[in-house]
Write an enzyme that holds these catalytic residues in place. Structure first.
Site, PDB file in Angstrom:
ATOM      1  N   ASP A   1       0.829 -12.512   2.350  1.00  0.00           N
ATOM      2  CA  ASP A   1       0.888 -12.730   3.791  1.00  0.00           C
ATOM      3  C   ASP A   1      -0.538 -12.656   4.328  1.00  0.00           C
ATOM      4  O   ASP A   1      -1.470 -12.322   3.601  1.00  0.00           O
ATOM      5  CB  ASP A   1       1.831 -11.734   4.458  1.00  0.00           C
ATOM      6  CG  ASP A   1       1.283 -10.321   4.408  1.00  0.00           C
ATOM      7  OD1 ASP A   1       0.181 -10.121   3.867  1.00  0.00           O
ATOM      8  OD2 ASP A   1       1.960  -9.423   4.914  1.00  0.00           O
TER       9      ASP A   1
ATOM     10  N   CYS B   1      22.424   1.400 -14.176  1.00  0.00           N
ATOM     11  CA  CYS B   1      23.889   1.318 -14.271  1.00  0.00           C
ATOM     12  C   CYS B   1      24.397   1.376 -15.711  1.00  0.00           C
ATOM     13  O   CYS B   1      25.524   1.786 -15.952  1.00  0.00           O
ATOM     14  CB  CYS B   1      24.380   0.054 -13.585  1.00  0.00           C
ATOM     15  SG  CYS B   1      24.102   0.103 -11.806  1.00  0.00           S
TER      16      CYS B   1
ATOM     17  N   CYS C   1      27.006  -4.138 -12.703  1.00  0.00           N
ATOM     18  CA  CYS C   1      25.556  -4.321 -12.806  1.00  0.00           C
ATOM     19  C   CYS C   1      25.065  -3.951 -14.206  1.00  0.00           C
ATOM     20  O   CYS C   1      25.528  -2.986 -14.811  1.00  0.00           O
ATOM     21  CB  CYS C   1      24.865  -3.452 -11.758  1.00  0.00           C
ATOM     22  SG  CYS C   1      23.074  -3.590 -11.774  1.00  0.00           S
TER      23      CYS C   1
ATOM     24  N   GLY D   1       8.407 -13.826  13.448  1.00  0.00           N
ATOM     25  CA  GLY D   1       8.877 -13.328  14.741  1.00  0.00           C
ATOM     26  C   GLY D   1      10.382 -13.261  14.870  1.00  0.00           C
ATOM     27  O   GLY D   1      10.915 -13.216  15.973  1.00  0.00           O
TER      28      GLY D   1
ATOM     29  N   CYS E   1      21.784  -3.329 -14.892  1.00  0.00           N
ATOM     30  CA  CYS E   1      20.414  -2.812 -14.779  1.00  0.00           C
ATOM     31  C   CYS E   1      20.277  -1.506 -15.558  1.00  0.00           C
ATOM     32  O   CYS E   1      21.273  -0.894 -15.946  1.00  0.00           O
ATOM     33  CB  CYS E   1      20.056  -2.611 -13.304  1.00  0.00           C
ATOM     34  SG  CYS E   1      20.580  -1.019 -12.652  1.00  0.00           S
TER      35      CYS E   1
ATOM     36  N   HIS F   1      17.664  -0.843  -9.692  1.00  0.00           N
ATOM     37  CA  HIS F   1      19.028  -1.294  -9.395  1.00  0.00           C
ATOM     38  C   HIS F   1      19.075  -2.159  -8.135  1.00  0.00           C
ATOM     39  O   HIS F   1      19.680  -3.234  -8.125  1.00  0.00           O
ATOM     40  CB  HIS F   1      19.987  -0.109  -9.248  1.00  0.00           C
ATOM     41  CG  HIS F   1      21.285  -0.536  -8.663  1.00  0.00           C
ATOM     42  ND1 HIS F   1      22.262  -1.169  -9.404  1.00  0.00           N
ATOM     43  CD2 HIS F   1      21.737  -0.527  -7.384  1.00  0.00           C
ATOM     44  CE1 HIS F   1      23.259  -1.517  -8.606  1.00  0.00           C
ATOM     45  NE2 HIS F   1      22.962  -1.135  -7.380  1.00  0.00           N
TER      46      HIS F   1
ATOM     47  N   GLY G   1      -1.752 -10.813   6.828  1.00  0.00           N
ATOM     48  CA  GLY G   1      -2.164  -9.574   7.475  1.00  0.00           C
ATOM     49  C   GLY G   1      -1.808  -9.553   8.952  1.00  0.00           C
ATOM     50  O   GLY G   1      -1.856  -8.510   9.600  1.00  0.00           O
TER      51      GLY G   1
ATOM     52  N   ASP H   1      11.752 -12.327   1.953  1.00  0.00           N
ATOM     53  CA  ASP H   1      11.216 -11.095   1.391  1.00  0.00           C
ATOM     54  C   ASP H   1      11.679  -9.954   2.263  1.00  0.00           C
ATOM     55  O   ASP H   1      11.984 -10.158   3.437  1.00  0.00           O
ATOM     56  CB  ASP H   1       9.684 -11.108   1.449  1.00  0.00           C
ATOM     57  CG  ASP H   1       9.195 -10.922   2.875  1.00  0.00           C
ATOM     58  OD1 ASP H   1       9.239 -11.900   3.641  1.00  0.00           O
ATOM     59  OD2 ASP H   1       8.804  -9.799   3.249  1.00  0.00           O
TER      60      ASP H   1
HETATM   61 ZN    ZN Z   1      22.402  -1.457 -11.446  1.00  0.00          ZN
END
Ligand code: ZN
Length: 386
Positions: free
Chosen positions: A104, A321, A316, A228, A318, A347, A106, A278
């Protein structure tokens, strides 16, 4: 002052391009090619404010499915300095992430830290650094130079972002300055192969947003962002503004909604034609012990999890998990153990990245609305149970 990124670190002759691969109503799936590789859209960009997604190794980010990261020019300018990063081979080498990076400008930091602003004029904005209180100044030319030194794949224009409750006159002035600055930044040097995205302002005011989009699109950029929004205005107005903006933006270029990252918000803006977004939410939530799951939000501080042997989210895969119980994660969170923060971050990022990947597949099947409705029902139903 053009900066030459480190040779052999991914830059070369290439033609930037965005290709739409499927549409479903206003929603789009596509591929954006950058100097450091492709990313599939819709794309969620984890936020690595200070050249790190807090506590997560770049290899882990890749494994979670992240294809692009966002870093903050404001913070890197003050610590350690864009020139220092340039000297060390640019941001990719500095943080050991060889995929696409968006920086970005700034501007958002300066204008959201409103109390630090000293003066604003047509040339730029003067403010006090949050690091040491020293006077600093951002201009479009400096925003271009800093991002060229960082060597990001996508640079953002310096814009003026007024608060959500700003009077119309202030919104109009932000639109005027944002266009003025975009024109100047567009003329400045960039890193080789660096894309530059323009930003529209205008809050949720339909006429000002239209004016801003027309002015920015007229200048011509590699992509277009909505700034904005998602700064405290009512959500229905935000979604309305998003839909209207999508209709005005060029079809053949990527659209980036700055600062949205809650599961509902993501699905709603994807449905309205947004390609990139984001948000610090998945990582910030981790710090407060909150997990985003397919069954709704879990606050691990809740005593109900003290003896809960189940994983955070059955669906999940990950690292949190597949190996740990809610009870253990709750223990880590309560004791403020670093591992607790790390696992929840992994996660939450995985959850959002999976949600977006699922939305992309749904767009390809022409079933985004069904996907969204089912996801929101699961999220909403479980939130009531908690
Ligand atoms: Zn997870």
């Amino acid at each position: 002052m053009a900066h030459k990124p480190h040779p052999g670190w991914g830059y070369g002759d290439f033609v930037s391009s965005f290709e739409l691969t499927a549409t479903n109503g206003a929603a789009r799936a596509g591929v954006l090619r950058t100097a450091h590789g492709e990313l599939k859209t819709p794309a969620f960009m984890p936020v690595g404010t200070k050249a790190t997604v807090k506590s997560v190794d770049p290899d882990e980010l890749r494994a979670l499915g992240a294809e692009i990261l966002l870093c903050n020019t404001y913070h890197l300018h003050f610590r350690p300095g864009a020139d220092t990063i340039a000297e060390l081979g640019g941001l990719h080498r500095f943080m050991a992430w060889d995929g696409p990076i968006l920086t970005d400008s700034g501007g958002f930091q300066v204008f959201s830290l409103r109390h630090t602003i000293v003066a604003r004029d047509d040339d730029g904005v003067t403010f006090r650094s949050v690091y040491d209180g020293d006077i600093a100044r951002f201009t479009p030319e400096l925003a271009a130079r800093l991002q060229a030194e960082l060597g990001s794949d996508i640079a953002m224009c310096l814009d003026v972002c007024p608060p959500a409750d700003a009077a119309r006159q202030e919104l109009a002035e932000a639109v005027r300055l944002t266009t003025l600055w975009a024109r100047r930044q567009r003329a400045a040097d960039r890193a080789p192969g660096q894309l530059l995205f323009g930003i529209s302002q205008g809050g949720a005011d339909p006429e000002l947003r239209r004016r801003s989009i027309e002015e920015i699109a007229e200048l011509g950029f590699d992509g277009y962002a909505l700034g904005g929004l998602a700064i405290g205005e009512p959500r229905p107005r935000m979604f309305e503004a998003t839909a209207a903006a999508s209709e005005l933006l060029p079809e053949d270029q990527p659209r980036y909604f700055m600062g949205i990252g809650d599961p509902e918000g993501i699905l709603e803006v994807i449905e309205r034609g947004i390609d990139m977004f984001d948000c610090v939410l998945p990582t910030r939530n981790a710090r407060t012990g909150t997990a985003l799951t397919s069954q709704g939000r879990l606050n691990l501080r809740n005593a109900g999890f003290a003896r809960d042997p189940r994983p955070l989210d059955e669906d999940c895969e990950c690292p949190a998990c597949t190996r740990f119980s809610r009870a253990y994660l709750r223990h880590l969170v309560n004791q403020q153990e670093l591992l607790g923060h790390r696992l929840l971050t992994l996660h939450n990022l995985r959850f959002v990245l999976d949600l977006v990947a699922g939305a992309r597949r749904a767009i390809e099947r022409g079933e985004l609305n069904t996907y969204k409705t089912a996801a929101l029902e699961r999220l909403g139903a479980a939130t009531e149970v908690q």
